[in-house]
Design an enzyme around this catalytic site. Structure first.
Site, mmCIF file in Angstrom:
data_model
loop_
_atom_site.group_PDB
_atom_site.id
_atom_site.type_symbol
_atom_site.label_atom_id
_atom_site.label_comp_id
_atom_site.label_asym_id
_atom_site.label_seq_id
_atom_site.Cartn_x
_atom_site.Cartn_y
_atom_site.Cartn_z
ATOM 1 N N GLU A 176 11.317 2.239 15.126
ATOM 2 C CA GLU A 176 10.556 3.471 14.593
ATOM 3 C C GLU A 176 9.270 3.729 15.394
ATOM 4 O O GLU A 176 9.369 2.873 16.204
ATOM 5 C CB GLU A 176 10.237 3.281 12.697
ATOM 6 C CG GLU A 176 10.063 2.254 12.041
ATOM 7 C CD GLU A 176 9.678 2.574 10.669
ATOM 8 O OE1 GLU A 176 9.908 2.816 10.125
ATOM 9 O OE2 GLU A 176 9.603 1.268 10.357
ATOM 10 N N LYS A 192 6.624 -2.166 2.583
ATOM 11 C CA LYS A 192 5.733 -0.894 2.834
ATOM 12 C C LYS A 192 3.991 -2.126 2.153
ATOM 13 O O LYS A 192 3.413 -1.835 1.265
ATOM 14 C CB LYS A 192 5.302 0.588 2.328
ATOM 15 C CG LYS A 192 3.875 0.650 3.202
ATOM 16 C CD LYS A 192 4.257 2.692 2.254
ATOM 17 C CE LYS A 192 3.388 3.592 2.830
ATOM 18 N NZ LYS A 192 4.107 3.819 4.372
ATOM 19 N N TYR A 252 0.910 -1.372 0.182
ATOM 20 C CA TYR A 252 0.206 -0.367 0.258
ATOM 21 C C TYR A 252 1.206 0.929 0.143
ATOM 22 O O TYR A 252 1.902 0.897 0.400
ATOM 23 C CB TYR A 252 -1.197 0.517 1.462
ATOM 24 C CG TYR A 252 -0.140 0.222 2.367
ATOM 25 C CD1 TYR A 252 -0.408 1.976 2.823
ATOM 26 C CD2 TYR A 252 0.210 -0.433 3.283
ATOM 27 C CE1 TYR A 252 -0.571 1.940 3.878
ATOM 28 C CE2 TYR A 252 1.129 0.029 4.395
ATOM 29 C CZ TYR A 252 0.192 1.074 4.456
ATOM 30 O OH TYR A 252 1.108 1.729 6.101
#
Length: 285
Positions: free
Chosen positions: A180, A148, A33
Protein backbone atom coordinates in the site's frame (compact mmCIF):
# COMPACT_ATOMS: atom_id res chain seq x y z
CA UNK A 1 -8.54 31.33 18.31
CA UNK A 2 -7.28 27.90 19.37
CA UNK A 3 -9.08 24.68 18.62
CA UNK A 4 -11.33 23.05 21.15
CA UNK A 5 -10.19 19.49 21.78
CA UNK A 6 -11.64 16.61 23.77
CA UNK A 7 -9.61 14.79 26.41
CA UNK A 8 -10.92 12.21 28.87
CA UNK A 9 -14.39 13.72 29.22
CA UNK A 10 -13.40 17.39 29.04
CA UNK A 11 -13.62 20.04 26.34
CA UNK A 12 -10.44 22.13 26.48
CA UNK A 13 -8.54 24.74 24.53
CA UNK A 14 -5.75 22.85 22.77
CA UNK A 15 -3.10 24.62 24.91
CA UNK A 16 -4.72 23.25 28.07
CA UNK A 17 -4.86 19.59 27.01
CA UNK A 18 -2.15 17.56 28.80
CA UNK A 19 -1.31 13.85 28.80
CA UNK A 20 1.08 12.15 31.25
CA UNK A 21 4.61 11.36 30.10
CA UNK A 22 3.94 7.83 31.41
CA UNK A 23 0.98 7.30 29.10
CA UNK A 24 1.57 4.10 27.13
CA UNK A 25 0.63 5.84 23.90
CA UNK A 26 3.68 8.05 24.39
CA UNK A 27 6.05 5.46 25.87
CA UNK A 28 5.17 2.39 23.77
CA UNK A 29 3.00 3.69 20.88
CA UNK A 30 0.36 1.57 22.61
CA UNK A 31 -2.62 3.31 21.06
CA UNK A 32 -5.18 3.18 18.27
CA UNK A 33 -6.33 6.09 16.13
CA UNK A 34 -9.04 6.88 13.59
CA UNK A 35 -9.70 9.77 11.24
CA UNK A 36 -13.12 10.73 9.88
CA UNK A 37 -13.69 13.26 7.13
CA UNK A 38 -16.15 16.12 7.55
CA UNK A 39 -17.83 17.53 4.45
CA UNK A 40 -20.61 20.13 4.52
CA UNK A 41 -20.47 19.83 8.31
CA UNK A 42 -21.38 16.12 8.16
CA UNK A 43 -19.44 12.89 8.77
CA UNK A 44 -18.38 10.74 5.82
CA UNK A 45 -18.23 6.93 6.08
CA UNK A 46 -18.71 7.29 9.85
CA UNK A 47 -20.10 3.80 10.50
CA UNK A 48 -17.06 2.20 8.88
CA UNK A 49 -14.60 4.27 10.89
CA UNK A 50 -16.44 3.57 14.15
CA UNK A 51 -16.48 -0.16 13.43
CA UNK A 52 -12.77 -0.22 12.56
CA UNK A 53 -11.97 1.67 15.76
CA UNK A 54 -13.70 -1.02 17.81
CA UNK A 55 -11.98 -3.77 15.81
CA UNK A 56 -8.54 -2.21 16.32
CA UNK A 57 -8.94 -1.55 20.05
CA UNK A 58 -10.31 -5.05 20.51
CA UNK A 59 -7.39 -6.57 18.60
CA UNK A 60 -4.86 -5.26 21.15
CA UNK A 61 -7.13 -5.40 24.20
CA UNK A 62 -7.80 -1.70 24.85
CA UNK A 63 -11.15 -0.97 26.45
CA UNK A 64 -13.37 1.41 24.46
CA UNK A 65 -13.94 4.42 26.74
CA UNK A 66 -17.39 5.37 25.40
CA UNK A 67 -20.42 3.63 23.91
CA UNK A 68 -21.55 3.88 20.28
CA UNK A 69 -24.10 6.64 20.85
CA UNK A 70 -21.64 8.80 22.78
CA UNK A 71 -18.92 8.30 20.18
CA UNK A 72 -21.15 9.65 17.40
CA UNK A 73 -22.29 12.52 19.59
CA UNK A 74 -18.69 13.50 20.35
CA UNK A 75 -17.81 13.56 16.65
CA UNK A 76 -20.71 15.86 15.91
CA UNK A 77 -20.00 18.09 18.87
CA UNK A 78 -16.30 18.57 18.16
CA UNK A 79 -17.12 19.54 14.58
CA UNK A 80 -19.70 22.03 15.82
CA UNK A 81 -17.46 23.50 18.55
CA UNK A 82 -14.76 24.16 15.96
CA UNK A 83 -17.13 25.49 13.25
CA UNK A 84 -15.92 22.77 10.92
CA UNK A 85 -17.58 22.40 7.54
CA UNK A 86 -14.70 20.63 5.76
CA UNK A 87 -11.75 18.81 7.23
CA UNK A 88 -10.82 15.93 9.50
CA UNK A 89 -11.55 14.64 12.99
CA UNK A 90 -8.71 12.66 14.58
CA UNK A 91 -9.38 10.35 17.51
CA UNK A 92 -6.85 8.46 19.63
CA UNK A 93 -7.33 5.86 22.34
CA UNK A 94 -4.23 4.78 24.25
CA UNK A 95 -4.09 2.02 26.82
CA UNK A 96 -3.66 4.71 29.45
CA UNK A 97 -1.31 5.88 32.17
CA UNK A 98 0.01 3.14 34.49
CA UNK A 99 2.01 5.67 36.54
CA UNK A 100 5.42 4.38 35.46
CA UNK A 101 7.15 2.67 32.55
CA UNK A 102 6.74 -1.10 32.36
CA UNK A 103 6.36 -3.48 29.41
CA UNK A 104 3.68 -5.35 31.35
CA UNK A 105 0.30 -3.75 31.98
CA UNK A 106 -2.95 -4.26 33.85
CA UNK A 107 -5.72 -5.46 31.55
CA UNK A 108 -8.36 -3.20 33.11
CA UNK A 109 -6.48 0.10 32.69
CA UNK A 110 -8.47 3.27 32.06
CA UNK A 111 -7.74 4.42 28.48
CA UNK A 112 -6.67 7.92 27.52
CA UNK A 113 -9.18 9.20 24.97
CA UNK A 114 -8.56 12.32 22.88
CA UNK A 115 -10.04 14.01 19.81
CA UNK A 116 -9.03 17.02 17.74
CA UNK A 117 -9.92 18.61 14.41
CA UNK A 118 -7.95 19.74 11.37
CA UNK A 119 -9.60 22.11 8.93
CA UNK A 120 -8.53 21.05 5.45
CA UNK A 121 -9.76 21.37 1.89
CA UNK A 122 -10.68 17.84 0.80
CA UNK A 123 -12.77 18.27 -2.34
CA UNK A 124 -10.82 20.68 -4.54
CA UNK A 125 -7.12 19.91 -4.07
CA UNK A 126 -3.96 20.32 -6.11
CA UNK A 127 -3.12 16.63 -5.79
CA UNK A 128 -6.55 15.60 -7.08
CA UNK A 129 -6.26 17.95 -10.05
CA UNK A 130 -2.67 17.15 -11.03
CA UNK A 131 -1.97 13.76 -9.46
CA UNK A 132 1.04 12.82 -7.38
CA UNK A 133 4.40 11.15 -7.96
CA UNK A 134 5.43 8.16 -5.86
CA UNK A 135 8.58 6.10 -5.46
CA UNK A 136 8.72 2.46 -4.42
CA UNK A 137 10.35 1.54 -1.12
CA UNK A 138 10.76 -1.61 0.94
CA UNK A 139 7.90 -2.17 3.36
CA UNK A 140 9.56 -2.42 6.78
CA UNK A 141 6.46 -1.96 8.96
CA UNK A 142 5.42 -4.42 11.66
CA UNK A 143 3.40 -7.49 10.73
CA UNK A 144 -0.07 -6.31 11.79
CA UNK A 145 -0.72 -3.40 9.46
CA UNK A 146 -4.43 -4.29 9.58
CA UNK A 147 -4.61 -2.76 13.08
CA UNK A 148 -4.72 1.04 12.96
CA UNK A 149 -2.12 1.78 15.62
CA UNK A 150 -0.16 5.00 16.10
CA UNK A 151 3.06 3.15 15.19
CA UNK A 152 3.65 5.42 12.21
CA UNK A 153 7.39 6.02 12.40
CA UNK A 154 8.30 4.02 9.30
CA UNK A 155 5.50 5.50 7.14
CA UNK A 156 6.62 8.95 8.28
CA UNK A 157 10.28 8.24 7.44
CA UNK A 158 9.26 6.77 4.09
CA UNK A 159 7.26 9.89 3.23
CA UNK A 160 10.26 12.04 4.11
CA UNK A 161 12.58 9.90 1.99
CA UNK A 162 10.14 10.12 -0.91
CA UNK A 163 10.12 13.92 -0.63
CA UNK A 164 13.92 13.94 -0.53
CA UNK A 165 13.82 12.02 -3.83
CA UNK A 166 11.53 14.62 -5.38
CA UNK A 167 8.33 12.59 -5.06
CA UNK A 168 5.16 13.16 -3.05
CA UNK A 169 4.88 9.78 -1.35
CA UNK A 170 5.97 6.14 -1.42
CA UNK A 171 4.41 2.86 -2.44
CA UNK A 172 5.65 0.11 -0.14
CA UNK A 173 6.86 -3.23 -1.48
CA UNK A 174 7.14 -6.74 -0.01
CA UNK A 175 8.52 -9.61 -2.10
CA UNK A 176 8.23 -7.58 -5.27
CA UNK A 177 4.56 -6.75 -4.74
CA UNK A 178 2.97 -3.45 -3.73
CA UNK A 179 1.32 -3.56 -0.32
CA UNK A 180 0.00 0.00 0.00
CA UNK A 181 0.96 3.66 0.08
CA UNK A 182 2.52 4.91 3.32
CA UNK A 183 -0.89 5.92 4.70
CA UNK A 184 -3.34 4.96 1.97
CA UNK A 185 -4.53 2.13 -0.28
CA UNK A 186 -2.80 1.70 -3.67
CA UNK A 187 -4.51 0.78 -6.97
CA UNK A 188 -3.67 0.32 -10.62
CA UNK A 189 -5.92 0.27 -13.67
CA UNK A 190 -5.04 -2.18 -16.46
CA UNK A 191 -5.18 -1.54 -20.19
CA UNK A 192 -8.68 -3.05 -20.30
CA UNK A 193 -9.91 -0.83 -17.44
CA UNK A 194 -9.81 -3.32 -14.59
CA UNK A 195 -9.24 -1.70 -11.17
CA UNK A 196 -6.79 -3.80 -9.15
CA UNK A 197 -5.93 -3.50 -5.47
CA UNK A 198 -4.37 -5.87 -2.98
CA UNK A 199 -6.84 -8.06 -1.00
CA UNK A 200 -7.23 -7.52 2.73
CA UNK A 201 -4.74 -9.30 5.00
CA UNK A 202 -2.41 -8.56 7.91
CA UNK A 203 -0.10 -6.55 5.63
CA UNK A 204 -2.62 -3.86 4.65
CA UNK A 205 -5.05 -1.64 6.51
CA UNK A 206 -8.72 -2.36 5.76
CA UNK A 207 -9.37 1.11 4.37
CA UNK A 208 -12.83 2.52 4.91
CA UNK A 209 -12.53 4.69 1.80
CA UNK A 210 -11.24 1.58 0.02
CA UNK A 211 -14.41 -0.34 0.86
CA UNK A 212 -16.69 2.49 -0.28
CA UNK A 213 -14.69 3.12 -3.46
CA UNK A 214 -14.78 -0.54 -4.49
CA UNK A 215 -18.53 -0.76 -3.85
CA UNK A 216 -19.19 2.40 -5.85
CA UNK A 217 -16.94 1.20 -8.68
CA UNK A 218 -18.75 -2.13 -8.94
CA UNK A 219 -22.16 -0.47 -8.69
CA UNK A 220 -21.27 1.73 -11.65
CA UNK A 221 -20.17 -1.09 -13.89
CA UNK A 222 -16.43 -0.84 -13.34
CA UNK A 223 -14.45 -4.07 -13.22
CA UNK A 224 -12.71 -4.66 -9.89
CA UNK A 225 -10.15 -7.32 -9.01
CA UNK A 226 -8.65 -7.81 -5.55
CA UNK A 227 -5.22 -9.37 -5.98
CA UNK A 228 -1.58 -8.58 -5.38
CA UNK A 229 0.25 -6.75 -8.15
CA UNK A 230 3.95 -6.29 -8.83
CA UNK A 231 6.03 -3.17 -9.22
CA UNK A 232 6.42 -4.08 -12.90
CA UNK A 233 2.64 -4.22 -13.35
CA UNK A 234 2.30 -0.85 -11.67
CA UNK A 235 4.88 0.71 -13.98
CA UNK A 236 3.01 -0.68 -17.00
CA UNK A 237 -0.46 0.34 -15.78
CA UNK A 238 -2.84 2.54 -17.74
CA UNK A 239 -3.71 4.50 -14.58
CA UNK A 240 -2.87 4.46 -10.88
CA UNK A 241 -4.46 6.04 -7.84
CA UNK A 242 -4.81 5.83 -4.08
CA UNK A 243 -7.63 6.19 -1.56
CA UNK A 244 -7.75 7.54 1.98
CA UNK A 245 -10.22 9.31 4.26
CA UNK A 246 -8.37 12.61 3.89
CA UNK A 247 -7.77 12.47 0.12
CA UNK A 248 -10.69 10.42 -1.20
CA UNK A 249 -9.60 9.05 -4.60
CA UNK A 250 -6.43 10.73 -5.90
CA UNK A 251 -4.48 9.96 -9.09
CA UNK A 252 -0.87 8.78 -9.16
CA UNK A 253 0.80 9.99 -12.35
CA UNK A 254 4.33 8.62 -11.98
CA UNK A 255 6.08 5.78 -10.19
CA UNK A 256 9.87 5.76 -9.73
CA UNK A 257 10.14 8.59 -12.24
CA UNK A 258 8.18 6.75 -14.95
CA UNK A 259 4.97 8.37 -16.20
CA UNK A 260 1.85 6.25 -15.75
CA UNK A 261 -0.21 6.33 -18.95
CA UNK A 262 0.21 9.81 -20.42
CA UNK A 263 1.45 11.20 -17.11
CA UNK A 264 -1.88 12.88 -16.36
CA UNK A 265 -4.79 11.90 -14.08
CA UNK A 266 -6.65 9.02 -15.72
CA UNK A 267 -10.25 9.25 -16.91
CA UNK A 268 -11.44 6.24 -14.89
CA UNK A 269 -9.74 7.54 -11.74
CA UNK A 270 -11.33 10.97 -12.03
CA UNK A 271 -14.75 9.50 -12.80
CA UNK A 272 -14.53 7.26 -9.74
CA UNK A 273 -13.50 10.25 -7.61
CA UNK A 274 -16.52 12.20 -8.85
CA UNK A 275 -18.85 9.28 -8.14
CA UNK A 276 -17.33 8.74 -4.70
CA UNK A 277 -17.72 12.35 -3.59
CA UNK A 278 -21.32 12.52 -4.81
CA UNK A 279 -22.25 9.23 -3.14
CA UNK A 280 -20.54 9.92 0.19
CA UNK A 281 -21.89 13.46 0.30
CA UNK A 282 -25.40 12.14 -0.21
CA UNK A 283 -24.95 9.53 2.55
CA UNK A 284 -23.11 11.70 5.13
CA UNK A 285 -24.61 11.90 8.60
Amino acid sequence: MSRIVYLNGEWLAEEEAKVSIFDRGYVFADAIYEVTCVLDGKLLDYDGHAARLKRSTGAIGINMPVDDETLLSLHREIAARNDMTEGLIYLQVSRGNPGDRDFMFEKDMTPTFSMFTQKKQVTETKSAKNGIAVVTMEDLRWGRCDIKTVQLLYPSLAKMEAHDKGADDAWLVRDGEITEQTSATAYIVTADDVVITRPLSHVVLPGITRASALQIAARNGMKVEERAFTVEEALAAKEAFYTSASNFITPVVSIDGKAIGDGKPGALTMKLRELYIADRRANAI
